[in-house]
Enzyme design. Structure first.
Site, PDB file in Angstrom:
ATOM      1  N   ASN A 152      53.161  59.464  15.731  1.00  0.00           N
ATOM      2  CA  ASN A 152      54.429  58.851  16.787  1.00  0.00           C
ATOM      3  C   ASN A 152      55.291  57.942  15.439  1.00  0.00           C
ATOM      4  O   ASN A 152      56.601  58.096  16.317  1.00  0.00           O
ATOM      5  CB  ASN A 152      54.502  57.292  18.049  1.00  0.00           C
ATOM      6  CG  ASN A 152      53.221  56.435  17.615  1.00  0.00           C
ATOM      7  OD1 ASN A 152      54.085  55.596  16.030  1.00  0.00           O
ATOM      8  ND2 ASN A 152      52.985  55.792  17.532  1.00  0.00           N
ATOM      9  N   ARG A 291      57.933  45.727  14.683  1.00  0.00           N
ATOM     10  CA  ARG A 291      56.567  44.999  15.027  1.00  0.00           C
ATOM     11  C   ARG A 291      58.473  43.859  15.651  1.00  0.00           C
ATOM     12  O   ARG A 291      58.989  43.416  15.265  1.00  0.00           O
ATOM     13  CB  ARG A 291      55.932  44.461  14.585  1.00  0.00           C
ATOM     14  CG  ARG A 291      54.942  44.941  14.300  1.00  0.00           C
ATOM     15  CD  ARG A 291      54.031  45.235  15.648  1.00  0.00           C
ATOM     16  NE  ARG A 291      53.364  46.721  15.870  1.00  0.00           N
ATOM     17  CZ  ARG A 291      53.246  47.903  16.144  1.00  0.00           C
ATOM     18  NH1 ARG A 291      54.046  48.023  16.574  1.00  0.00           N
ATOM     19  NH2 ARG A 291      51.838  48.505  16.275  1.00  0.00           N
ATOM     20  N   GLN A 320      52.427  40.717  23.439  1.00  0.00           N
ATOM     21  CA  GLN A 320      52.897  41.563  24.181  1.00  0.00           C
ATOM     22  C   GLN A 320      51.807  41.463  25.342  1.00  0.00           C
ATOM     23  O   GLN A 320      50.592  41.377  24.909  1.00  0.00           O
ATOM     24  CB  GLN A 320      52.760  42.891  23.602  1.00  0.00           C
ATOM     25  CG  GLN A 320      54.549  43.374  23.016  1.00  0.00           C
ATOM     26  CD  GLN A 320      54.450  44.468  21.821  1.00  0.00           C
ATOM     27  OE1 GLN A 320      55.381  44.095  21.285  1.00  0.00           O
ATOM     28  NE2 GLN A 320      53.620  45.883  22.096  1.00  0.00           N
ATOM     29  N   HIS A 344      57.160  48.109  25.316  1.00  0.00           N
ATOM     30  CA  HIS A 344      56.726  48.821  23.912  1.00  0.00           C
ATOM     31  C   HIS A 344      56.793  50.113  24.403  1.00  0.00           C
ATOM     32  O   HIS A 344      55.286  50.516  24.925  1.00  0.00           O
ATOM     33  CB  HIS A 344      55.926  48.051  23.467  1.00  0.00           C
ATOM     34  CG  HIS A 344      55.372  48.867  22.054  1.00  0.00           C
ATOM     35  ND1 HIS A 344      54.735  48.269  21.523  1.00  0.00           N
ATOM     36  CD2 HIS A 344      55.829  49.810  21.566  1.00  0.00           C
ATOM     37  CE1 HIS A 344      54.603  48.705  20.283  1.00  0.00           C
ATOM     38  NE2 HIS A 344      55.250  49.749  20.339  1.00  0.00           N
TER      39      HIS A 344
END
Ligand code: NAD
Length: 393
Positions: A152, A291, A320, A344
């Protein structure tokens, strides 16, 4: 089952093997159990996942591998319930052989859980970034940590470009004004700039950092900088025209815009804090899609409030899902803008999901068949770090 026939042992194979002239890291062989338990922690997709089957990284669509796994006799547990000792994650980790987690809804595999996970041999990250695993504990236990490297990175690099542009051009307040039915151009334009002529630096110049630098080049920046203990290969540095700065404070003090593209590890946790923020140019922009915990939550919110930062954008949070009262949801610069935060999702576009689901399947197939894993996918191999990205060791 085929592994049993070929008599694979339950231990790691210590002898490195060769593929196309490359030495491969030793692989972890599976237990030989035809019906091994594979546990996946994925995010809940709800109605969206029912309507859109390409949302593969969800609890509903299960990375598209359930029937494939079950046809081979494996048990596949998929959950988003990951917090607390009674969660599905923490109950099933005790006897799972393979753990699949996605960074978008990470099952945090702490050292304590590694101790409880007596059968665990392989952790697969469906995506990129394996900081949700206690990697040192995995090293000690010979648990292999694999990720779908590169799956990704383009998705994230594009998101970084979007974040930089929306901050520099003051997009979010402009759009919110339109939704409110108002039209006051000067209120927006007084804090809108061009990207052209700015100094932009990436903290971390690995796969994503490089793609970001490549994408920034056509915007005619004044200069592109990078900070990384692994220097870019000479051809890559020449291609993007980026200058390396070896001191972090020196690096940030030269940048109008800093983009963070390094993994979270003991050397990057809290790296961007009040002390470092003092060295940023007044009114600089900070984009972090790496992050959340690389930045100190309160210090970033305070820097934005004071105007030391003119903007902060990204999609990653220190926990998260982010709690409702997380300061990054609501923080603003003195002109009421400068916040480009989202949940995210930069690395989980539908294009990315197709790639990391296919990559996860390939990793599992290699594991079942006792085949070597692609070296770039190995974060922790047998008893040691294989990746050079998780700190200098
Ligand atoms: P990579 O391994 O190709 O590159 C990481 C680079 O960071 C390496 O060059 C490494 O040397 C450098 N680095 C490590 N520690 C550093 C430090 N202390 N200071 C400066 N540089 C340092 O990884 P990548 O594919 O570019 O991904 C980077 C990170 O981005 C991932 O680890 C992950 O945390 C994050 N990520 C986020 C998303 C998302 O959806 N938001 C998706 C993919 C990756």
């Amino acid at each position: 089952a085929s592994a049993i026939k070929r008599g694979l042992s339950s231990s790691a194979s210590a002898t490195p093997r060769m593929l196309n002239g490359r030495t491969l890291a030793p692989t972890v062989n599976h237990s030989g159990n035809a019906g091994m338990k594979i546990l996946a922690v994925l995010y809940k997709g709800g109605e969206a996942a029912k309507q859109e089957p390409r949302l593969l990284g969800t609890v509903e669509n299960q990375l598209g591998i359930r029937s494939w796994l079950e046809s081979q006799g494996h048990e596949y547990i998929v959950t988003d319930d990951k917090e607390g000792p009674n969660s599905v994650f923490q109950q099933h980790i005790k006897d799972a052989e393979v753990l699949i987690t996605t960074p978008f809804h990470p099952g945090y595999l702490t050292r304590e859980l590694v101790d409880k996970a007596k059968n665990l041999k392989v952790c697969v990250t469906a995506g990129v970034g394996s900081d949700h695993i206690d990697l040192d504990a995995a090293v000690e236990r010979d648990i292999q940590v694999l990720e779908v490297t590169g799956s990704n990175v383009t998705s994230v690099a594009e998101h970084v470009m979007m974040n930089i542009l929306l901050l520099v051009r003051n997009f979010v307040p402009a759009h919110e004004m339109i939704e409110r039915g108002e039209w006051r151009v000067s209120d927006i334009a007084r804090n809108a700039f061009d990207l052209e002529g700015k100094v932009i630096g990436t903290l971390g110049a690995g796969r994503i950092g490089r793609l970001v630098l490549e994408r920034l080049r056509p915007f005619n920046p004044k200069e592109l900088l990078y900070y990384d203990y692994n220097p870019l290969p000479a051809d890559a540095a020449a291609k993007v025209g980026a200058r390396r700065v070896e001191d972090l404070k020196d690096f940030v003090s030269q940048c109008d815009i800093v983009t963070v593209n390094a993994p979270l590890h003991e050397g990057t946790k809290g790296l961007i804090n009040a002390d470092l923020l003092k060295h940023f140019k007044k009114g600089a922009y900070l984009v972090n899609t790496a992050r959340g915990a690389i930045c100190n939550t309160e210090d970033v919110a305070a820097a934005l409030k004071s105007g030391q930062l003119n903007g902060y954008a990204g999609d990653v949070w220190d926990v998260q899902p982010a709690p409702k009262d997380h300061p990054w949801r609501y923080m603003k610069n003195p002109l009421g803008g400068g916040n480009g935060m989202t949940p995210h999702y930069s690395g989980t576009t539908l294009d990315a999901q197709a790639r990391y689901a296919a990559g996860t399947k390939q990793i599992l197939e290699n594991y079942f068949q006792g085949k070597a894993q692609e070296p770039a996918n190995i974060i922790v191999g047998v008893g040691k770090y294989e990746s050079k990205s998780y700190g200098q060791r």
